[in-house]
Each structure stands twice: as C-alpha cells, then as structure tokens.
Design an enzyme around this catalytic site. Structure first.
Site, PDB file in Angstrom:
ATOM      1  N   TYR A 174       0.839  -1.201   0.000  1.00  0.00           N
ATOM      2  CA  TYR A 174       0.000   0.000   0.000  1.00  0.00           C
ATOM      3  C   TYR A 174       0.878   1.257   0.000  1.00  0.00           C
ATOM      4  CZ  TYR A 174      -2.999   3.766   1.524  1.00  0.00           C
ATOM      5  OH  TYR A 174      -3.649   4.985   1.591  1.00  0.00           O
ATOM      6  N   ARG A 218       1.928   9.042  12.596  1.00  0.00           N
ATOM      7  CA  ARG A 218       1.554  10.329  13.210  1.00  0.00           C
ATOM      8  C   ARG A 218       0.058  10.595  13.120  1.00  0.00           C
ATOM      9  NH1 ARG A 218       3.210  14.964   9.535  1.00  0.00           N
ATOM     10  NH2 ARG A 218       1.317  14.156   8.567  1.00  0.00           N
ATOM     11  N   ARG A 231     -10.400   5.330   8.466  1.00  0.00           N
ATOM     12  CA  ARG A 231      -9.389   4.847   7.526  1.00  0.00           C
ATOM     13  C   ARG A 231      -8.345   4.098   8.343  1.00  0.00           C
ATOM     14  NH1 ARG A 231      -7.082   9.624   4.251  1.00  0.00           N
ATOM     15  NH2 ARG A 231      -7.280  10.742   6.218  1.00  0.00           N
ATOM     16  N   PHE A 291      15.759  19.632  -1.627  1.00  0.00           N
ATOM     17  CA  PHE A 291      14.367  19.273  -1.848  1.00  0.00           C
ATOM     18  C   PHE A 291      14.073  17.877  -1.274  1.00  0.00           C
ATOM     19  CE2 PHE A 291      11.334  16.982  -4.558  1.00  0.00           C
ATOM     20  CZ  PHE A 291      10.217  17.790  -4.454  1.00  0.00           C
TER      21      PHE A 291
END
Length: 419
Positions: A174, A218, A231, A291
């Site tokens: 997933y 989290r 969920r 980044f």
C-alpha cells in the site's frame, strides 16, 4: 505579518530564542514565494493551490529551477487530487474505483473535474482544469513520467479500496502505491531534467515508504476518527498483537498496549533509513538535494517524537515550528543529514524502555543508523541545532526580541483608529 509570526510563536521563542532568526527567514521566504506566483491564470492557480495544500512543500519546491519546479508542482497537484478522491470516504466504491483507474487519462482533458473533498481540496477538484492545462504545457518527458506514476498509483489505490491492510507485506505494498511511486516519479523527473542519474528503484521506493509510514504513524487519531468511515492503514499483523480492534488503541485503558504497538510501528519504519541515506548521498544537484533532504529529516525527527509517546493517540505530535524552520534553513550538505539522523536516532534510543517487547529490535535498527552516520566520516561537521530542545537563554537575543516586540506593539498602537 511579522507581528503575527512573533506573537503566534512567542512562547516557543521564549523557550528557544535561537528559533527566532530561522522563523523570521522562513516567513520571509514564504512571502517571497507567494510573490513569485506566475501571472498566467492556470499557473497562478496551481502555485496558489500548492501554497494552500502544502505550505512547507511549496517553500522547498521554490528552490528548484523553473522547468523542474513546474513539473514537480503539477506532479504534486495531480497526485494530491488523486489522493483526495481516495481519501473521500463519502464516495461510493463503485464510483471511486473507476475514477482512480482512469485518472491518468483525465489529466489530458482540459474540461475534466470531479467534486469531492473539503476546503482547499474541493477547490482543487472543482477547478482541476487549471492543473490539466498546465500539465499539457510541460515537456513530453515530464508528461510521460507523471502519467505513468499516476496510472500505477490509481490502480494501486483502487486495489486497496477493496482490500484491507492485513499483513506487513500488504502495508509495504500500500505504501508503495501511495508514496513509493512518488519517489520513483520524482527520480524520473530529476532524470528528465538532465540534472541527476536515474536512481535505483529500490532506493526511490524507500524514500517514499519512509515518509508515508511516518505520516501513517503520526496521523493515527485523525484517520481512525475519519467521518463517515475510519481509515485504517496500520497492518492487522502488527496491531492485533496488542488489541482486538485498531480503534481500541485510542482508549486510555489500553495505553500501555497502545504505546507498545506504536513502538512496533516506528521500528518498522526505521528499516528504510539506510536506503534513504544512500539515495541522498548520490544526489549531485544542490537544489534537488535540499528538496529531498528536508522532508527526510522531518520524518526521522517526527518518528523520534512519536516513539513511546501516548500523545499520538490523544492529538497531534509534530516538530515545533522553530525546529522545522531550522531544518529548512540549515540543511545543505550530507554532513547535515548524517548529523540530523544521528541526533534524532540518539533521541529515539534514549526513549527505549527495555521492557518494551520490541526494544531489542528497535535498538538494533537505531544503532545501525548511528553506525552508518559515524562511518560517513562527516559527523565532526554536523550541526547540533537539530534536537536541542532544552531552553538556551541568550541574554542578547532575548533583549533584541523585546526591542522588536516593543517596536511592533508601538507601531500597532500608533495605527489603531481613534475613537
């Protein structure tokens, strides 16, 4: 704007006065980024929306060159829209699945939109034609990379609409679909820009999995309390060792088991760190490096805060804003990354309870991270700002803060309308 920044973070700045300058720079960078929004309506919408749905990402992306920045902005918004469809639990499965599977075709349609989500995400979906218009202006190699990842991600999301996350393998699969593919996509975009070699698939996947698993850990409470339907992303194979139902972890009577389960989840996330460090150490372009590096440092920092912390099941656990500002401001080299990962690993290790059922495994993974960081030979160049959570009172800085506050308050008082 400056007074709101200072007043909103005054308590934190008092405890950590060395946060002030990085916070100020972060706010100034945000203001600068907002002024750089392109004038064309579709690009203006895309960058404005990026600032609304992910302000921190918008700040990091602004450092990239124009072509790559545009491509990653659209890549993010396309996947954010796809994720909005997946996240909306009010959409019937028979409606949601076909949209997810066909999403990679919708991005070529300037007229397509689908109303779902809430707040800014609903605006993104209602006016998705702006994103499609911008997408069609990207270079062909960028378009192909975005289409490929969107197609694979949509199919994977559709698969898990009808499938529970039962095993750890399911969990990894997933996370691959919703985040590992993001890592692969970014590597493709970096390569398409000509600035980087194409990174190995395994390393790109791990970059995404590490971030996604951190978010899933989290966001336990937010996900389990989702309306109209919870969920559930924590794998049954892990949480069933501690409670009968996943939602049982949030109840006070299960606090001990909940923390043990949490620690199990954090330990599972740590297995990706070595791959992440290898990926970042191979990057050549300084802007691409930052980044990639900043979110990874934020992830290891968040895991260190979440570990053994019951507050994960009571509210939101995240790094304070001043520390985030420091990471964004001062992460520039691999020495900074190794230093941050080493420091946060030490922080996590100090919280390990030897009676925890996964203590030995957790310590093993943490020590493996510490070993990698030490063997880099760069720790002597590390910055110690990363996890300095004890107040450090610098009298000169505190005086300066009060002078600035006095000026701001005097300015505000002088501009108040008279009665």
């Amino acid at each position: 704007m400056l007074d709101l920044l200072i007043m909103g973070n005054l308590g934190a700045i008092w405890r950590h006065p060395d946060d002030f300058y990085p916070l100020l720079k972060l706010k100034m960078a945000a203001r600068h980024a907002e002024k750089q929004i392109p004038p064309e309506p579709h690009w203006g919408f895309c960058y404005s929306m990026l600032h609304k749905v992910s302000r921190s990402f918008a700040l990091v992306i602004q450092q990239l060159g124009t072509q790559l920045r545009d491509a990653i902005c659209i890549f993010y918004l396309v996947l954010r829209a796809l994720d909005t469809v997946e996240d909306d639990t009010s959409i019937p499965t028979d409606v949601k699945v076909p949209i997810l599977i066909a999403f990679h075709r919708h991005i070529y349609d300037r007229e397509w939109h689908f109303s779902c989500g809430t707040k800014d995400y609903k605006v993104l979906m209602d006016q998705f034609h702006h994103v499609s218009t911008a997408f069609l202006e990207l270079g062909k190699s960028y378009q192909e990379a975005i289409e490929d990842i969107t197609k694979r991600m949509g199919a994977g999301m559709a698969k898990f609409i009808c499938k529970e996350v039962e095993t750890v393998d399911d969990y990894d699969e997933y996370c691959h679909y919703v985040a590992g593919l993001v890592g692969l996509g970014l590597s493709k975009l970096f390569h398409a820009s000509g600035l980087e070699d194409l990174a190995p698939t395994v390393l790109s996947n791990s970059m995404g999995l590490f971030l996604q698993k951190t978010n899933i850990i989290r966001d336990y409470l937010e996900d389990i309390d989702e309306i109209p339907k919870s969920r559930m992303f924590w794998p049954h194979e892990i949480w069933s060792k501690y409670v009968n139902k996943l939602e049982d972890l949030k109840y006070e009577e299960n606090s001990i088991k909940a923390v043990q389960c949490l620690n199990d989840m954090v330990t599972n996330a740590l297995i990706h760190v070595d791959d992440c460090l290898k990926y970042m150490s191979a990057l050549r372009d300084p802007d691409i490096f930052r980044f990639c590096a900043i979110p990874q440092i934020m992830a290891i920092g968040t895991l260190a805060l979440c570990y053994n912390n019951i507050e994960v099941f009571r509210g939101v656990v995240k790094m304070r804003r001043g520390l985030t500002a420091k990471v964004i401001d001062q992460t520039k080299t691999m020495a900074d990354i190794y230093g941050a990962f080493f420091d946060f690993s030490c922080m996590l290790k100090s919280k390990v309870d030897r009676s925890d059922p996964n203590a030995e495994k957790t310590i093993s993974w943490v020590e493996s991270i510490e070993k990698t960081c030490w063997e880099s030979g760069l720790l002597n160049k590390r910055k110690s700002y990363i996890i300095r959570d004890k107040p450090r009172y610098n009298s000169a800085l505190i005086v300066l803060l009060f002078i600035i506050l006095s000026i701001i308050l005097a300015y505000r008082s002088g501009n108040q309308p008279s009665n």
